[in-house]
Design a protein around this motif. Sequence first.
Motif, PDB file in Angstrom:
ATOM      1  N   UNK A  62       0.807  -1.219   0.000  1.00  0.00           N
ATOM      2  CA  UNK A  62       0.000   0.000   0.000  1.00  0.00           C
ATOM      3  C   UNK A  62       0.843   1.273   0.000  1.00  0.00           C
ATOM      4  N   UNK A  63       2.136   1.127  -0.278  1.00  0.00           N
ATOM      5  CA  UNK A  63       3.018   2.287  -0.311  1.00  0.00           C
ATOM      6  C   UNK A  63       2.609   3.310  -1.370  1.00  0.00           C
ATOM      7  N   UNK A  64       1.859   2.875  -2.359  1.00  0.00           N
ATOM      8  CA  UNK A  64       1.401   3.802  -3.398  1.00  0.00           C
ATOM      9  C   UNK A  64       0.484   4.880  -2.814  1.00  0.00           C
ATOM     10  N   UNK A  65      -0.005   4.678  -1.593  1.00  0.00           N
ATOM     11  CA  UNK A  65      -0.885   5.657  -0.958  1.00  0.00           C
ATOM     12  C   UNK A  65      -0.172   6.489   0.103  1.00  0.00           C
ATOM     13  N   UNK A  66       1.099   6.187   0.382  1.00  0.00           N
ATOM     14  CA  UNK A  66       1.815   6.867   1.455  1.00  0.00           C
ATOM     15  C   UNK A  66       2.099   8.337   1.173  1.00  0.00           C
ATOM     16  N   UNK A  67       2.232   8.735  -0.043  1.00  0.00           N
ATOM     17  CA  UNK A  67       2.437  10.153  -0.355  1.00  0.00           C
ATOM     18  C   UNK A  67       1.113  10.876  -0.624  1.00  0.00           C
ATOM     19  N   UNK A  68       0.219  10.292  -1.420  1.00  0.00           N
ATOM     20  CA  UNK A  68      -1.025  11.007  -1.723  1.00  0.00           C
ATOM     21  C   UNK A  68      -1.931  11.251  -0.513  1.00  0.00           C
ATOM     22  N   UNK A  69      -1.995  10.311   0.408  1.00  0.00           N
ATOM     23  CA  UNK A  69      -2.896  10.497   1.554  1.00  0.00           C
ATOM     24  C   UNK A  69      -2.465  11.651   2.456  1.00  0.00           C
ATOM     25  N   UNK A  70      -1.218  11.700   2.918  1.00  0.00           N
ATOM     26  CA  UNK A  70      -0.830  12.843   3.753  1.00  0.00           C
ATOM     27  C   UNK A  70      -0.958  14.172   3.017  1.00  0.00           C
ATOM     28  N   UNK A  71      -0.673  14.164   1.729  1.00  0.00           N
ATOM     29  CA  UNK A  71      -0.832  15.389   0.945  1.00  0.00           C
ATOM     30  C   UNK A  71      -2.272  15.884   1.038  1.00  0.00           C
ATOM     31  N   UNK A  72      -3.215  15.003   0.850  1.00  0.00           N
ATOM     32  CA  UNK A  72      -4.629  15.371   0.938  1.00  0.00           C
ATOM     33  C   UNK A  72      -5.000  15.790   2.353  1.00  0.00           C
ATOM     34  N   UNK A  73      -4.542  15.033   3.331  1.00  0.00           N
ATOM     35  CA  UNK A  73      -4.868  15.343   4.724  1.00  0.00           C
ATOM     36  C   UNK A  73      -4.276  16.685   5.150  1.00  0.00           C
ATOM     37  N   UNK A  74      -3.074  16.989   4.711  1.00  0.00           N
ATOM     38  CA  UNK A  74      -2.466  18.296   5.021  1.00  0.00           C
ATOM     39  C   UNK A  74      -3.281  19.436   4.434  1.00  0.00           C
ATOM     40  N   UNK A  75      -3.870  19.209   3.278  1.00  0.00           N
ATOM     41  CA  UNK A  75      -4.699  20.237   2.638  1.00  0.00           C
ATOM     42  C   UNK A  75      -6.056  20.389   3.317  1.00  0.00           C
ATOM     43  N   UNK A  76      -6.350  19.493   4.258  1.00  0.00           N
ATOM     44  CA  UNK A  76      -7.621  19.570   4.958  1.00  0.00           C
ATOM     45  C   UNK A  76      -8.727  18.747   4.327  1.00  0.00           C
ATOM     46  N   UNK A  77      -8.357  17.733   3.560  1.00  0.00           N
ATOM     47  CA  UNK A  77      -9.363  16.878   2.923  1.00  0.00           C
ATOM     48  C   UNK A  77     -10.281  16.276   3.981  1.00  0.00           C
ATOM     49  N   UNK A  78     -11.555  16.217   3.661  1.00  0.00           N
ATOM     50  CA  UNK A  78     -12.516  15.626   4.579  1.00  0.00           C
ATOM     51  C   UNK A  78     -12.683  14.136   4.277  1.00  0.00           C
ATOM     52  N   UNK A  79     -13.550  13.491   5.052  1.00  0.00           N
ATOM     53  CA  UNK A  79     -13.758  12.049   4.886  1.00  0.00           C
ATOM     54  C   UNK A  79     -14.234  11.699   3.479  1.00  0.00           C
ATOM     55  N   UNK A  80     -15.060  12.546   2.902  1.00  0.00           N
ATOM     56  CA  UNK A  80     -15.574  12.264   1.554  1.00  0.00           C
ATOM     57  C   UNK A  80     -14.448  12.252   0.528  1.00  0.00           C
TER      58      UNK A  80
END
Length: 88
Positions: free
Chosen positions: A32-50
């Motif tokens: 699942x390393x393919x998600x290790x960069x995109x997820x924090x990037x989104x979370x840092x931007x304030x992405x919500x659960x949706x």
Amino acid sequence: MRAVGRDTESGLRQLLDEWDPIGVADEARDEYDCMLAPLPHRLRRGADETEISDFLRFELEDHFGLDPRLSDPERMAARLTSWWAATG
């Protein structure tokens, strides 16, 4: 904007391995390393659960070729956003 350090990456990897939508985390520690960069990037931007759920759904369908309904990306998105808020 919060930096993503080794502890954050480790925590995120642990959550993804616990979720383990493919069922291979015990054999393939980097699956699942393919998600290790995109997820924090989104979370840092304030992405919500949706938004996180939409990303997970896309990854499950497009990258892994899975039916996302079987892996409950909505619940994982809630878990990820709660974890992110708690790691502050």
